[in-house]
Write a protein that holds these residues in place. Structure first.
Motif, mmCIF file in Angstrom:
data_model
loop_
_atom_site.group_PDB
_atom_site.id
_atom_site.type_symbol
_atom_site.label_atom_id
_atom_site.label_comp_id
_atom_site.label_asym_id
_atom_site.label_seq_id
_atom_site.Cartn_x
_atom_site.Cartn_y
_atom_site.Cartn_z
ATOM 1 N N ALA A 226 16.211 4.788 13.440
ATOM 2 C CA ALA A 226 15.609 3.549 13.935
ATOM 3 C C ALA A 226 16.016 3.332 15.383
ATOM 4 O O ALA A 226 17.192 3.436 15.732
ATOM 5 C CB ALA A 226 16.047 2.354 13.093
ATOM 6 N N ILE A 227 15.026 3.051 16.224
ATOM 7 C CA ILE A 227 15.279 2.672 17.612
ATOM 8 C C ILE A 227 14.996 1.181 17.716
ATOM 9 O O ILE A 227 13.883 0.733 17.431
ATOM 10 C CB ILE A 227 14.379 3.454 18.578
ATOM 11 C CG1 ILE A 227 14.638 4.952 18.454
ATOM 12 C CG2 ILE A 227 14.608 2.986 20.010
ATOM 13 C CD1 ILE A 227 13.716 5.798 19.290
ATOM 14 N N ILE A 228 16.006 0.417 18.104
ATOM 15 C CA ILE A 228 15.869 -1.032 18.165
ATOM 16 C C ILE A 228 15.877 -1.457 19.626
ATOM 17 O O ILE A 228 16.859 -1.253 20.336
ATOM 18 C CB ILE A 228 17.003 -1.736 17.397
ATOM 19 C CG1 ILE A 228 17.010 -1.244 15.943
ATOM 20 C CG2 ILE A 228 16.852 -3.247 17.454
ATOM 21 C CD1 ILE A 228 18.148 -1.769 15.120
ATOM 22 N N GLY A 229 14.776 -2.026 20.092
ATOM 23 C CA GLY A 229 14.687 -2.367 21.500
ATOM 24 C C GLY A 229 13.749 -3.521 21.768
ATOM 25 O O GLY A 229 13.538 -4.395 20.928
ATOM 26 N N ASN B 4 6.987 -6.769 22.486
ATOM 27 C CA ASN B 4 8.191 -6.409 21.746
ATOM 28 C C ASN B 4 8.419 -4.905 21.751
ATOM 29 O O ASN B 4 7.696 -4.156 22.390
ATOM 30 C CB ASN B 4 8.162 -6.969 20.314
ATOM 31 C CG ASN B 4 7.062 -6.356 19.461
ATOM 32 O OD1 ASN B 4 6.680 -5.224 19.650
ATOM 33 N ND2 ASN B 4 6.563 -7.119 18.513
ATOM 34 N N GLY B 5 9.472 -4.475 21.062
ATOM 35 C CA GLY B 5 9.828 -3.070 21.078
ATOM 36 C C GLY B 5 9.336 -2.292 19.887
ATOM 37 O O GLY B 5 9.810 -1.201 19.620
ATOM 38 N N SER B 6 8.382 -2.845 19.136
ATOM 39 C CA SER B 6 7.948 -2.217 17.895
ATOM 40 C C SER B 6 6.539 -1.657 17.974
ATOM 41 O O SER B 6 5.891 -1.455 16.964
ATOM 42 C CB SER B 6 8.018 -3.238 16.751
ATOM 43 O OG SER B 6 9.286 -3.813 16.644
ATOM 44 N N ILE C 1 10.781 8.189 12.569
ATOM 45 C CA ILE C 1 11.412 7.429 13.642
ATOM 46 C C ILE C 1 10.836 6.014 13.628
ATOM 47 O O ILE C 1 9.684 5.796 14.003
ATOM 48 C CB ILE C 1 11.184 8.066 15.025
ATOM 49 C CG1 ILE C 1 11.487 9.564 14.995
ATOM 50 C CG2 ILE C 1 11.994 7.335 16.079
ATOM 51 C CD1 ILE C 1 12.946 9.895 14.805
ATOM 52 N N HIS C 2 11.633 5.040 13.185
ATOM 53 C CA HIS C 2 11.187 3.643 13.155
ATOM 54 C C HIS C 2 11.426 2.994 14.514
ATOM 55 O O HIS C 2 12.534 3.066 15.058
ATOM 56 C CB HIS C 2 11.952 2.849 12.101
ATOM 57 C CG HIS C 2 11.798 3.365 10.706
ATOM 58 N ND1 HIS C 2 10.644 3.188 9.975
ATOM 59 C CD2 HIS C 2 12.660 4.053 9.913
ATOM 60 C CE1 HIS C 2 10.801 3.742 8.778
ATOM 61 N NE2 HIS C 2 12.013 4.276 8.718
ATOM 62 N N SER C 3 10.399 2.383 15.074
ATOM 63 C CA SER C 3 10.551 1.604 16.297
ATOM 64 C C SER C 3 10.636 0.138 15.903
ATOM 65 O O SER C 3 9.670 -0.451 15.415
ATOM 66 C CB SER C 3 9.365 1.831 17.234
ATOM 67 O OG SER C 3 9.482 1.025 18.382
ATOM 68 N N LEU C 4 11.807 -0.457 16.110
ATOM 69 C CA LEU C 4 12.055 -1.837 15.697
ATOM 70 C C LEU C 4 12.422 -2.692 16.903
ATOM 71 O O LEU C 4 12.715 -2.184 17.975
ATOM 72 C CB LEU C 4 13.195 -1.896 14.673
ATOM 73 C CG LEU C 4 13.085 -0.970 13.463
ATOM 74 C CD1 LEU C 4 14.331 -1.102 12.597
ATOM 75 C CD2 LEU C 4 11.837 -1.286 12.654
ATOM 76 N N GLY C 5 12.434 -3.984 16.709
ATOM 77 C CA GLY C 5 12.880 -4.879 17.756
ATOM 78 C C GLY C 5 11.900 -6.003 17.997
ATOM 79 O O GLY C 5 10.693 -5.849 17.853
ATOM 80 N N GLY D 293 14.741 -11.958 20.681
ATOM 81 C CA GLY D 293 15.593 -12.900 19.958
ATOM 82 C C GLY D 293 16.293 -12.308 18.763
ATOM 83 O O GLY D 293 17.223 -12.896 18.226
ATOM 84 N N SER D 294 15.844 -11.130 18.298
ATOM 85 C CA SER D 294 16.504 -10.515 17.147
ATOM 86 C C SER D 294 17.679 -9.676 17.608
ATOM 87 O O SER D 294 17.790 -9.304 18.777
ATOM 88 C CB SER D 294 15.517 -9.652 16.354
ATOM 89 O OG SER D 294 15.063 -8.575 17.135
ATOM 90 N N LYS D 295 18.561 -9.368 16.682
ATOM 91 C CA LYS D 295 19.745 -8.580 16.962
ATOM 92 C C LYS D 295 19.794 -7.372 16.020
ATOM 93 O O LYS D 295 19.171 -7.367 14.963
ATOM 94 C CB LYS D 295 21.012 -9.426 16.790
ATOM 95 C CG LYS D 295 21.082 -10.623 17.727
ATOM 96 C CD LYS D 295 22.339 -11.437 17.480
ATOM 97 C CE LYS D 295 22.403 -12.644 18.404
ATOM 98 N NZ LYS D 295 23.614 -13.468 18.155
ATOM 99 N N THR D 296 20.576 -6.377 16.422
ATOM 100 C CA THR D 296 20.682 -5.159 15.621
ATOM 101 C C THR D 296 21.109 -5.463 14.198
ATOM 102 O O THR D 296 20.561 -4.910 13.232
ATOM 103 C CB THR D 296 21.697 -4.191 16.262
ATOM 104 O OG1 THR D 296 21.284 -3.886 17.589
ATOM 105 C CG2 THR D 296 21.797 -2.903 15.456
ATOM 106 N N GLU D 297 22.082 -6.364 14.049
ATOM 107 C CA GLU D 297 22.570 -6.663 12.693
ATOM 108 C C GLU D 297 21.510 -7.336 11.836
ATOM 109 O O GLU D 297 21.538 -7.247 10.610
ATOM 110 C CB GLU D 297 23.834 -7.533 12.751
ATOM 111 C CG GLU D 297 23.704 -8.816 13.552
ATOM 112 C CD GLU D 297 24.215 -8.680 14.958
ATOM 113 O OE1 GLU D 297 24.781 -9.668 15.475
ATOM 114 O OE2 GLU D 297 24.076 -7.602 15.555
#
Length: 219
Positions: free
Chosen positions: A33-36, A77-79, A201-205, A208-212
């Motif tokens: 997962a890529i969180i951005g 967003n990053g998704s 490969i998940h693109s997340l983010g 206002g959201s956080k990794t946790e």
């Protein structure tokens, strides 16, 4: 680059290495997962890296499916979907949301209103549609490749629910989601090829959201 990341866990790389070995045996499709945000996705800045990273991984380990497909806030967003691997179109009355989910997490979603639709074209053998069930929620319907529609009511006790669509051929498919009545809240969808096809490969983010927050979602 100086300093250290806020959160680091080298131990988890052992799990990924193990998953890569299982991929060589055809028994697993490793996931990353890529969180951005809009910067990592390169929406307007043109400097995003996640698509290039994903393609590098696919070239080495194979394409296991697009993974997470956001329907929310397509310009900020990053998704965003990898344009080389999936095409998402939207129409009608759709409200982008950054609301709090049933688990209290700040994640993106959309609200399907009158005459609205979402359409996804990508290679996959399974799709999982993630939606929010809430009291008074509306009804949406979905189909695959123009086939018969299946209706889903989102009315009920508050929870995150998944609709599993399985048994598809390993080929390009069109998933279409339409509003049927009221307002249905859709988080997104997960698209995958058969186990052993490659990495996912998940693109997340989302702003206002956080990794946790994302790590806490077990759905």
């Amino acid at each position: 680059v100086t300093g250290k990341p806020t959160v680091a866990n080298i131990e988890t790389l052992r799990d990924f290495t193990k998953a890569l070995h299982q991929l060589s045996l055809g028994t697993e499709s490793p996931s990353l997962a890529i969180i951005g945000d809009s910067w990592t996705a390169g929406i307007s800045q043109g400097i995003g890296y996640w698509d290039a990273f994903a393609e590098l991984m696919y070239s080495k380990y194979g394409f296991g499916g697009h993974g997470w497909l956001t329907f929310a806030n397509p310009g900020a967003n990053g998704s965003l979907p990898n344009p080389a691997r999936a095409v998402v179109t939207r129409g009608g009355t759709i409200v982008n949301g950054d609301g709090v989910t049933a688990k209290g997490l700040h994640l993106g979603h959309i609200e399907l209103g009158a005459s609205s639709f979402i359409q996804v074209v990508t290679q996959a053998s399974t799709f999982d549609i993630h939606y929010y069930r809430v009291s008074g929620g509306g009804t949406f319907r979905y189909n695959i490749d123009g086939g018969a529609f299946t209706s889903v009511s989102t009315d009920g006790a508050e929870a995150i629910i998944i609709v599993n669509i399985t048994g598809l051929s390993d080929a390009s498919h069109t998933l279409r989601i339409e509003n049927e009545s009221g307002i249905a809240i859709i988080a997104g969808a997960d698209a995958r090829r058969p186990v052993g096809s490659g990495v996912v490969i998940h693109s997340l983010g989302n702003g206002g959201s956080k990794t946790e927050d994302w790590a806490a979602v077990t759905a």
